[in-house]
Write an enzyme that holds these catalytic residues in place. Structure first.
Site, mmCIF file in Angstrom:
data_model
loop_
_atom_site.group_PDB
_atom_site.id
_atom_site.type_symbol
_atom_site.label_atom_id
_atom_site.label_comp_id
_atom_site.label_asym_id
_atom_site.label_seq_id
_atom_site.Cartn_x
_atom_site.Cartn_y
_atom_site.Cartn_z
ATOM 1 N N SER A 229 45.437 -17.319 -5.182
ATOM 2 C CA SER A 229 46.311 -16.356 -4.754
ATOM 3 C C SER A 229 47.001 -15.251 -5.826
ATOM 4 O O SER A 229 45.765 -14.487 -6.364
ATOM 5 C CB SER A 229 47.489 -17.085 -4.117
ATOM 6 O OG SER A 229 48.103 -16.062 -3.287
ATOM 7 N N ASP B 16 38.154 -5.892 -12.647
ATOM 8 C CA ASP B 16 37.731 -4.772 -12.190
ATOM 9 C C ASP B 16 38.275 -3.275 -12.941
ATOM 10 O O ASP B 16 37.499 -2.522 -13.045
ATOM 11 C CB ASP B 16 38.418 -4.586 -10.620
ATOM 12 C CG ASP B 16 37.450 -5.388 -9.617
ATOM 13 O OD1 ASP B 16 36.671 -5.948 -10.149
ATOM 14 O OD2 ASP B 16 37.799 -5.297 -8.499
ATOM 15 N N LYS C 192 41.814 -18.113 -2.628
ATOM 16 C CA LYS C 192 42.867 -17.761 -1.461
ATOM 17 C C LYS C 192 43.099 -16.522 -1.341
ATOM 18 O O LYS C 192 44.011 -15.788 -2.236
ATOM 19 C CB LYS C 192 44.075 -18.654 -1.682
ATOM 20 C CG LYS C 192 45.200 -18.417 -0.514
ATOM 21 C CD LYS C 192 46.677 -19.140 -0.831
ATOM 22 C CE LYS C 192 47.506 -18.741 0.165
ATOM 23 N NZ LYS C 192 48.051 -17.483 0.151
#
Length: 407
Positions: free
Chosen positions: A317, A328, A342
């Site tokens: 999560s 990224d 998740k």
């Protein structure tokens, strides 16, 4: 109160989901009307109702519901044990569970209090974060130093039984309620690991979780470990970054292993430390495919730092949001094992009498649009296993690899 619930549902959810959620509202509707489910001459058990107004657009026939309610309250052997409030909470819980989403849950006041105490970092139990995958309850992450951590519980251990009771039909709140308890009391867990059953007798304790730890690894390298994204994490993170900057550290290993997640806003805050104002750090995508971008609202103090990140099967999560975002945006390398996976966001609502409702309202995506559920978690750039033998001998090959990359 019902009108507020109806307005909330109509505002935030598609009609199909709203119709299902509003099934509960029928509990309050029409009890004083004559319903055709009783045999001639049978009398209904008196029920005093409040907040009976029905929201517009609901056309569900509640005859069968009241039929079952009446039979249970009149015919059950232990009539004194029939608690109408528990029946109501059970009906709500069943309604929510029918969605088949382990993270959309209704929490009765006791479970909701337990959830809030965990975010605060202090509670009583054995020290594990519970999740669900492929229809089974499992350990997302054990807390270091807790009874579970000391007993050798590992991320991804399947929780097969709690005090001898099979968990296959348990919800996450049910399992949390069963495992939590007063410090000093005992509980037996049956875990499955690689197909092998492990029996553990644990003594519950008071669990106090410090969410951020700072370790000087020498040569200008700092190790910052985040154990969860809770109510105190922002302040603890800021203290750690103050130390990093003021004491002249230049390289960072961010340890997110066994971090089960927590607050989305806190994950966004941590990500913001590494980027410029206005940088897109995470995206949410709702049921209609509409995306909302979360951008940094400050100039990060570590814009010149590209951390190496440690993850494992217990990273879930919010910790995946941070790890995926840094990869990224900065090209950070992930070391360890594939993360939990998740990729959904839950809206937390406080209801009356201390109860709570968590509803999955969106997917979260990395800045480049990756949804972790699609791949079963974040893949690592350098896969390094941490075996039980490593743990027993005090070795940490994952950290060793991270140190070799950052220096």
């Amino acid at each position: 109160m019902l009108s507020k619930i109806a307005n909330f549902i109509n505002k935030y959810y598609p009609a199909a989901v709203a119709g299902l959620i509003l099934f509960l509202v029928g509990i309050w509707v029409g009890q004083n009307a004559t319903l055709g489910f009783l045999k001639t001459g049978s009398a209904r058990t008196p029920v005093s109702l409040s907040n009976r107004a029905s929201p517009s657009g609901v056309t569900v026939d509640f005859g069968e519901f009241w039929n079952v309610w009446d039979k249970v309250t009149k015919e059950h052997l232990d009539k004194k044990g029939v608690d109408q409030q528990k029946l109501l909470y059970g009906a709500i819980g069943g309604l929510v569970n029918s969605l088949g989403d382990p993270y959309t849950v209704f929490l009765d006041p006791e479970n909701n209090k337990s959830f809030n105490s965990e975010l605060s970092g202090v509670y009583e139990g054995v020290g594990i974060e519970i999740g669900s995958k492929d229809g089974r309850l499992l350990v997302i992450a054990p807390i270091s130093g807790s009874p579970a951590g000391k007993a050798g519980v590992l991320a991804s251990d399947v929780i097969a039984k709690i005090d001898g009771k099979d968990t296959s039909s348990m919800t996450i709140p049910d399992a949390v309620k069963a495992i939590r308890g007063q410090a000093g009391t005992n509980i037996k867990l049956t875990l499955l690991r690689d197909g092998k059953a492990i029996e553990l007798d644990l003594k519950r304790a008071k669990i106090t979780v410090k969410s951020v730890d700072f370790v000087d690894k020498g040569a200008g390298v700092a190790l910052i470990k985040i154990s969860r994204f809770g109510d105190t994490t922002k302040d603890e993170w800021s203290d750690a970054i103050n130390k990093f900057v003021s004491e002249g550290f230049s390289k960072l290993i961010l340890d997110l292993r066994n971090d089960p997640g927590g607050r989305l806003d806190t994950a966004v805050y941590v990500l913001g430390e590494f980027v410029k104002t206005g940088t897109v750090m995470v995206q949410e995508e709702d049921a209609n495919g509409l995306r909302q971008e979360f951008k940094s609202d400050r100039e990060g103090r570590l814009q010149a730092v590209t951390p190496v990140i440690l993850v494992n099967k217990g990273s879930a999560s919010a910790s995946e949001i941070v790890a995926g975002g840094l990869r990224d945006l900065l090209g950070s390398k992930l070391v360890g094992e594939k993360s939990f996976g998740k990729g959904t966001v839950q809206k937390v609502e406080d209801l009356t009498k201390g109860a709570g409702l968590h509803i999955t309202v969106a997917k979260w995506l990395t800045p480049k649009g990756t949804w972790v559920n699609a791949n079963g978690g974040l893949s690592v750039d350098f896969e390094v296993k941490l075996t039980e033998a490593d743990i027993a001998s005090g070795k940490d090959p994952q950290l060793a690899k991270a140190l070799s990359l950052v220096k």
